[in-house]
Design an enzyme around this catalytic site. Structure first.
Site, PDB file in Angstrom:
ATOM      1  N   ASP A 230       0.074   2.030  -7.594  1.00 10.07           N
ATOM      2  CA  ASP A 230       0.336   2.605  -6.272  1.00 10.07           C
ATOM      3  C   ASP A 230       1.587   3.488  -6.304  1.00 10.07           C
ATOM      4  O   ASP A 230       2.605   3.121  -6.911  1.00 10.07           O
ATOM      5  CB  ASP A 230       0.569   1.437  -5.299  1.00 10.07           C
ATOM      6  CG  ASP A 230       0.777   1.882  -3.871  1.00 10.07           C
ATOM      7  OD1 ASP A 230      -0.171   2.424  -3.291  1.00 10.07           O
ATOM      8  OD2 ASP A 230       1.889   1.692  -3.340  1.00 10.07           O
ATOM      9  N   GLU A 290      -2.021   6.595  -8.764  1.00 16.65           N
ATOM     10  CA  GLU A 290      -2.057   7.345  -7.500  1.00 16.65           C
ATOM     11  C   GLU A 290      -1.040   8.477  -7.629  1.00 16.65           C
ATOM     12  O   GLU A 290       0.133   8.328  -7.323  1.00 16.65           O
ATOM     13  CB  GLU A 290      -1.701   6.449  -6.318  1.00 16.65           C
ATOM     14  CG  GLU A 290      -2.007   7.140  -5.003  1.00 16.65           C
ATOM     15  CD  GLU A 290      -1.212   6.626  -3.811  1.00 16.65           C
ATOM     16  OE1 GLU A 290      -1.545   7.015  -2.693  1.00 16.65           O
ATOM     17  OE2 GLU A 290      -0.249   5.859  -4.001  1.00 16.65           O
TER      18      GLU A 290
END
Ligand code: NOJ
Length: 557
Positions: A230, A290
């Site tokens: 993330d 990401e």
């Protein structure tokens, strides 16, 4: 010289080429491709996939119960967004314990059973790892905030303000307001790139780095095949805390626009990615990132030098094209094919308006959803699907502020409605709550669930779901689609995007009508044999396409 001549040259050249060469890595196929290069990934938002215990929220046993569906669909790996213990301020992206499962989703035993059920069906499990921040309820942060001399004080980023009520600098939180929160107990501010309930970890502290690397080891031992990392670009901040440049205007939260020069994309990010990769390699795992890159030079950095960082940095370029445009997609595919590493294609996720609405024109949305599937699932690279995309699920945005669950939708209303719309329950059938749960689900399903659901679409050979299944089945068995090179065709055609995927003398031609008019595309080939088509017929080397029709065909040179 005619365009047709060049198409013929491209076809012959592509057929002569024998796909993508590469050193043969451990566990790789003859072309040097690892499992994840042939795999189809599928993102699951666990709150919304399947509810096994009737509390209105999805859970791990729900996912396990749908493994056969995923296998039949043609999924090889599922990425589950965070299901760790969490106060759920950011629906799991605020982790309070990295090595457990939130009781709302089940237990570690349920997790192990899910891994086993996946393994039995050839489906790998990818966890979401949130390295930049924890929850403010994590034991590390509770200790950190307790005193300036606490053992975990330096695990987070604490600084003095510039004066009474003045934060250390001008950094703005992505989710609104200053990125610093004052804490009276120790009379200092802590830094949070996202919500105040998500304090940033201090990756310059070796103890933090060790704890996080060990966490990934812990999950690899438990059977996970990799991580989606993330917000990787936010791991480090400028130690001098220089102010970010201020840009004109304000954002949807009403904050001044700033350029995140000193709090994102610092070079140290790459040092840490190399370390995370080393641990992943020891476990034979894959790292997906990401990575909100805006150009190929940035994307290239995430692959690392000699492929020593992320195997799969996500390329979000397709998600920036909101209307179908053959020219724009052609440009983007060419760009990503020129990158250092293996392409990764994404058309939707839990932070973006669903692809069904983004590409749809409101009239031909099903046809466009099929077209997009025929497009991104036949490119050279690995696709990451988003649950529900395969049945044409649409966004279901809240219409009243009081119904919004995602905090940014409440603070930013009405300019920003939040991300609830793209996170609604999976539509399994036409019964109450779309068969997701016996109880009212945590977010409402849109009225279109009556027609767009798994049970109804499984029965309909022309449904979006049936088209996805056909394309995915083809992708898994056709060598040209798995291994082949990519050659753009008819590049001056403004409406029909076309390309060849070629491998060892065999080729597949893909023609996609991105317009709302009937079109004809001519290809200088001996013949075409349709493999999967919708709204398109092949006649010799020509393809007649209905509005938004697509043809995937074997080429007879
Ligand atoms: C990116 C995730 O995709 C998003 O949902 C989340 O809110 C932020 N990172 C913060 O973790």
């Amino acid at each position: 010289m005619s365009g047709r001549f060049w198409v013929m040259v491209a076809v012959v050249m592509a057929l002569l080429g024998s796909g993508v060469a590469g050193a043969q890595a451990k566990g790789a196929d003859a072309e040097g491709h690892a499992w994840w290069q042939h795999a189809v990934f599928y993102e699951i938002y666990p709150r919304s996939f399947a509810d096994s215990n009737g509390d209105g929220v999805g859970d791990l046993n729900g996912i396990t119960s749908k493994m056969d569906y995923l296998r039949e669909l043609g999924v090889d790996a599922i990425w589950i967004t965070p299901c760790y213990p969490s106060p759920q301020v950011d629906f799991g992206y605020d982790v309070s314990d990295y090595e457990n499962i939130d009781p709302m989703y089940g237990t570690l035993g349920d997790f192990d059973r899910m891994v086993k059920a996946g393994r039995e069906r050839g489906i790998r499990i990818i966890m979401d790892f949130v390295p930049n921040h924890t929850s403010d309820q994590h034991a590390w942060f509770l200790d950190s905030k307790s005193s300036r001399t606490a053992a975990h004080r330096d695990w987070y980023i604490w600084r003095d303000g510039k004066g009474p009520g003045k934060p250390p600098n001008n950094w703005i939180s992505l989710f609104g307001g200053p990125a610093w929160k004052y804490d009276a107990t120790t009379d200092q501010y802590y830094y949070h790139f996202f919500y105040a309930a998500q304090p940033d970890l201090n990756w310059r502290n070796p103890a933090v780095e060790k704890a996080m690397l060990d966490t990934t080891r812990w999950w690899y031992k438990r059977g996970v095949a990799g991580f989606r990392l993330d917000a990787v670009d936010t791991l480090f901040e400028d130690p001098e805390l220089r102010d970010d440049p201020v840009l004109p205007g304000v954002n949807k939260q009403g904050d001044p626009n700033t350029e995140n020069v000193y709090n994102t994309n610092l070079p140290e990010v790459h040092t840490e990615l190399k370390k995370l990769r080393k641990v992943a390699d020891e476990a034979g795992a894959v790292l997906i990132g990401e990575t909100w890159t805006s150009n190929i030079a940035q994307l290239d950095k995430y692959y690392g030098n000699g492929g020593d960082e992320l195997q799969m940095p996500m390329d979000f370029m397709f998600t920036t094209v909101n209307k179908l445009s053959a020219a724009e997609f052609r440009r983007q595919v060419a760009a990503v094919n020129s990158a250092r590493g293996w392409p990764v294609f994404v058309i939707g996720n839990h932070d973006l308006v669903r692809s069904y609405n983004r590409y749809g024109n409101g009239k031909n949305n099903d046809a466009i959803a099929k077209l997009m599937a025929a497009f991104y699932l036949t490119l050279r690279g690995t696709p990451i699907m988003y649950y529900g995309e395969e049945i044409g699920m649409e966004n279901n945005d809240p219409t009243r502020r009081e119904d919004v669950k995602d905090p940014i939708g409440r603070t930013g209303w009405p300019a920003e409605k939040g991300r609830d719309g793209e996170r609604t329950p999976m539509q399994w059938n036409g019964a109450a709550n779309a068969g997701f749960s016996e109880k009212a689900p945590w977010l409402p399903v849109p009225a279109s669930y009556k027609t767009h659901n798994v049970a109804a679409e499984e029965k309909n050979p022309d449904s979006v779901l049936s088209l996805y299944k056909k394309v995915l089945a083809l992708r898994h068995t056709n060598e040209a689609l798995m291994e082949g090179s990519y050659t753009a065709l008819n590049e001056d055609d403004a409406n029909v995007m076309a390309y060849l995927r070629s491998y060892k003398g065999k080729a597949v031609l893909v023609a996609l009508n991105m317009s709302g008019e009937r079109r004809e595309a001519r290809f200088k080939v001996g013949g075409l044999r349709a493999l999967v088509a919708s709204g398109a017929v092949a006649k010799g080397g020509d393809v007649e396409l209905e509005p938004f029709g697509e043809m995937i065909a074997e080429v007879n040179p």
